[in-house]
Design a protein around this motif. Structure first.
Motif, short mmCIF file in Angstrom:
data_model
loop_
_atom_site.label_atom_id
_atom_site.label_comp_id
_atom_site.label_asym_id
_atom_site.label_seq_id
_atom_site.Cartn_x
_atom_site.Cartn_y
_atom_site.Cartn_z
N LEU A 329 3.88 -0.16 -12.96
CA LEU A 329 4.24 0.37 -11.63
C LEU A 329 3.00 0.96 -10.94
O LEU A 329 2.84 0.82 -9.72
CB LEU A 329 5.32 1.43 -11.77
CG LEU A 329 6.01 1.88 -10.47
CD1 LEU A 329 6.69 0.69 -9.80
CD2 LEU A 329 7.02 2.98 -10.75
N LEU A 330 2.13 1.59 -11.72
CA LEU A 330 0.89 2.13 -11.16
C LEU A 330 0.00 0.99 -10.64
O LEU A 330 -0.59 1.09 -9.55
CB LEU A 330 0.14 2.93 -12.23
CG LEU A 330 -1.20 3.54 -11.79
CD1 LEU A 330 -1.00 4.50 -10.63
CD2 LEU A 330 -1.87 4.24 -12.98
N LEU A 331 -0.07 -0.10 -11.39
CA LEU A 331 -0.82 -1.27 -10.94
C LEU A 331 -0.25 -1.83 -9.65
O LEU A 331 -0.99 -2.23 -8.74
CB LEU A 331 -0.81 -2.36 -12.03
CG LEU A 331 -1.64 -2.09 -13.29
CD1 LEU A 331 -1.40 -3.19 -14.33
CD2 LEU A 331 -3.12 -2.02 -12.94
N TYR A 332 1.08 -1.83 -9.56
CA TYR A 332 1.73 -2.32 -8.34
C TYR A 332 1.35 -1.46 -7.13
O TYR A 332 1.09 -1.98 -6.04
CB TYR A 332 3.25 -2.32 -8.52
CG TYR A 332 3.99 -2.85 -7.32
CD1 TYR A 332 4.03 -4.22 -7.06
CD2 TYR A 332 4.65 -1.99 -6.44
CE1 TYR A 332 4.70 -4.72 -5.96
CE2 TYR A 332 5.32 -2.49 -5.34
CZ TYR A 332 5.35 -3.85 -5.10
OH TYR A 332 6.00 -4.34 -4.00
N CYS A 333 1.30 -0.14 -7.35
CA CYS A 333 0.91 0.77 -6.27
C CYS A 333 -0.49 0.45 -5.76
O CYS A 333 -0.75 0.46 -4.55
CB CYS A 333 0.96 2.22 -6.75
SG CYS A 333 2.62 2.84 -7.07
N ILE A 334 -1.39 0.15 -6.68
CA ILE A 334 -2.78 -0.17 -6.31
C ILE A 334 -2.83 -1.47 -5.52
O ILE A 334 -3.56 -1.59 -4.53
CB ILE A 334 -3.66 -0.28 -7.58
CG1 ILE A 334 -3.73 1.09 -8.28
CG2 ILE A 334 -5.05 -0.79 -7.24
CD1 ILE A 334 -4.39 1.05 -9.63
N VAL A 335 -2.02 -2.47 -5.95
CA VAL A 335 -2.02 -3.77 -5.28
C VAL A 335 -1.42 -3.70 -3.89
O VAL A 335 -1.95 -4.27 -2.93
CB VAL A 335 -1.25 -4.81 -6.13
CG1 VAL A 335 -1.05 -6.10 -5.35
CG2 VAL A 335 -1.99 -5.09 -7.43
N ILE A 336 -0.32 -2.98 -3.75
CA ILE A 336 0.45 -3.04 -2.50
C ILE A 336 0.00 -2.02 -1.45
O ILE A 336 0.42 -2.10 -0.30
CB ILE A 336 1.96 -2.85 -2.79
CG1 ILE A 336 2.81 -3.40 -1.63
CG2 ILE A 336 2.27 -1.38 -3.05
CD1 ILE A 336 4.28 -3.37 -1.87
N ILE A 337 -0.86 -1.10 -1.81
CA ILE A 337 -1.21 -0.01 -0.91
C ILE A 337 -1.75 -0.49 0.44
O ILE A 337 -1.55 0.16 1.47
CB ILE A 337 -2.23 0.95 -1.59
CG1 ILE A 337 -2.38 2.25 -0.80
CG2 ILE A 337 -3.57 0.26 -1.78
CD1 ILE A 337 -1.15 3.11 -0.80
N THR A 338 -2.41 -1.65 0.45
CA THR A 338 -2.97 -2.17 1.71
C THR A 338 -2.13 -3.30 2.32
O THR A 338 -2.54 -3.90 3.32
CB THR A 338 -4.40 -2.69 1.48
OG1 THR A 338 -4.36 -3.73 0.49
CG2 THR A 338 -5.32 -1.58 1.00
N LYS A 339 -1.00 -3.59 1.74
CA LYS A 339 -0.18 -4.72 2.19
C LYS A 339 0.81 -4.29 3.27
O LYS A 339 1.30 -3.15 3.26
CB LYS A 339 0.57 -5.34 1.00
CG LYS A 339 -0.33 -5.80 -0.14
CD LYS A 339 -1.25 -6.91 0.29
CE LYS A 339 -2.02 -7.51 -0.88
NZ LYS A 339 -3.01 -6.62 -1.48
#
Length: 367
Positions: A329-339
Motif C-alpha cells: 500500500l505504501l508503494l501504491y501511495c508513491i506511485v499514484i501521488i502524481t497521477k
C-alpha cells in the motif's frame, strides 16, 4: 429523399456487381466529420468519419470505421480480450446526420483541399476496405480505432505522414482522457481502475477525433492548407451535467465510512474479500487481454489480492500478510501521488490504510 436512397443503393449494387468504382467528377468534395461526445460509454470520445460527395453521380456517402456488432458471440469477452472485430460501413449522408441530430451531438465538417486524382484514390481505397477482407480490423483503444484508420488512409493518399498529432504530447494518456468523463463518475472510476501503466506514458499518438480535427487544420501541402473549409453541420447540445449523489465520489466515500463506523469483523472481512477478488481480476486480466492499456496494473496494490486470504490465516501468517499488504500500500501511495486519479482512489486508500493499521495494532496487543 427516396430518389437519393435508391441512387445510393444502385451505386453500391454496381460496385459489388462489377468490382469497379465510377470516376469521380472534378466538383467532388471530400470531407472529414468529427462528431461530438455522447452519453453512452462507446460514444464518450466522439467519432470520426469520411464523406465523399459527387452531385453529378448523385453520390453522397459517409464511410465509418467505427462499426461493431453487439450480436457477436461472446461480445464482452472479446472486447476485454482485445480481439473484437470492428469494421467499416457506409451510409447515406442523410442517415448519418439524422442519427447525430436525434442525439443532439455536434458534427463538424472539414472539407479537404485535394486534387481529383487524390479524391479518386481515397474513394477507391475506401471501397476496397468496404468490399474485401480489409473491412474488418482488430480494435485497439489507442493504437487502432475509427480515428487512426482515417488518419492512416489520408496519409496513404498523401504519400507521407503529414497528418500527425499537434496537441500536447507532454501529458499522459490518462490525464488526456480524464476530462472526457466529467459527467460520468462510474465510467471515470472504472476506466482509471482498469487502465494500467501504459496509459501513464506520454500521449504521443493521435487517436482521438478532436485531435485529428486539430491536426488537419495545421497541415499544409505546397503552401496551401489541407482544410479548405470548416463548418458545423449539427450544432449539438452540451452533455447533461446534473449532479447525482449516487453518481459521485461522495457515494463511495459514504459507503466506505459506513463500513469503517460499523466496526464489524464480518462486514470488514467481506469488504476486504470483495476488493481482493477484484484485485485478483486486475492482476490476471493483463495476461488474458491483448489490450496493452490494461496490463501492469498497479491498482492491484490497492485492491490487493492478498486480502482474499486474510480471514483464513493463523496469527503468525496473519501478521506477516498485514505487513506485506502495508508495504504494498505504501508503494501504491508513491506511485499514484502524481497521477490524476489519486482523488478517485483516495477513499479506498484511506479505508484500507485504516483497516491495516487496526489489524497491526491488534496483532501487537496479542504479542
Amino acid at each position: 429523399m427516396i430518389k437519393k436512397i435508391l441512387s445510393l443503393l444502385l451505386f453500391f449494387y454496381t460496385l459489388i456487381g462489377f468490382s469497379q468504382n465510377p470516376a469521380l467528377n472534378e466538383s467532388t468534395s471530400v470531407s472529414i466529420f468529427t462528431c461530438g461526445r455522447g452519453n453512452e460509454l462507446y460514444t464518450t470520445f466522439g467519432h470520426t468519419a469520411i464523406r465523399i460527395k459527387d452531385t453529378i453521380n448523385q453520390l453522397d456517402v459517409v464511410y465509418n470505421y467505427g462499426a461493431f456488432d453487439f450480436r457477436t458471440p461472446n461480445f464482452y469477452l472479446k472486447f476485454v480480450k482485445g480481439d473484437l472485430q470492428y469494421f467499416i460501413n457506409a451510409s447515406s449522408y442523410e442517415d448519418f446526420i439524422f442519427e447525430y441530430q436525434s442525439e443532439n451531438r455536434e458534427v463538424v465538417e472539414q472539407t479537404l483541399n485535394l486534387p481529383l486524382v487524390k479524391k479518386q484514390e481515397l474513394f477507391d481505397l475506401l471501397n476496397v476496405s468496404l468490399y474485401s477482407d480489409e473491412r474488418y480490423y482488430t480494435y485497439k483503444f489507442i493504437d487502432r480505432n475509427c480515428t487512426t484508420m482515417v488518419q492512416e488512409k489520408i496519409n496513404k493518399i498523401l504519400g507521407e505522414n503529414l497528418v500527425q498529432k499537434v496537441d500536447d504530447t507532454s501529458i499522459s494518456y490518462r490525464k488526456l482522457l480524464y476530462p472526457y468523463f466529467d459527467n460520468h463518475f462510474w465510467y471515470k472510476f472504472g476506466i482509471n481502475l482498469i487502465f494500467g501503466a501504459k496509459t501513464d506514458a506520454q500521449a504521443v499518438k493521435l487517436f482521438l477525433p478532436s485531435e485529428l480535427m486539430h491536426s488537419l487544420d495545421k497541415v499544409s501541402i505546397k503552401g496551401k492548407p489541407l482544410v479548405s473549409k470548416s463548418e458545423i453541420i449539427v450544432k449539438g447540445a452540451p452533455l447533461e451535467s446534473e449532479f447525482s449523489f449516487v453518481n459521485s465520489i461522495y457515494f463511495v466515500a459514504l459507503i466506505l465510512l459506513i463500513i469503517v463506523v460499523l466496526n464489524n469483523k464480518y462486514v470488514t472481512f467481506t469488504y476486504l474479500f470483495a476488493i481482493g477478488l477484484f484485485g485478483l481480476f486486475l492482476s490476471l486480466v493483463g495476461f488474458y487481454s491483448l489490450h496493452k492499456e490494461i496490463s501492469w496494473n498497479y491498482n492491484a496494490l490497492l485492491f490487493n489480492p492478498l486480502f482474499l486470504v486474510l480471514p483464513f490465516l493463523k496469527k503468525e501468517w496473519f501478521k506477516k500478510t498485514i505487513l506485506i499488504c502495508s508495504i504494498m500500500l505504501l508503494l501504491y501511495c508513491i506511485v499514484i501521488i502524481t497521477k490524476p486519479h489519486l482523488l478517485l482512489m483516495l477513499p479506498f486508500l484511506l479505508a484500507n490504510s485504516y483497516f491495516l493499521f487496526k489489524f497491526y495494532k491488534k496483532t501487537k496487543k496479542e504479542v
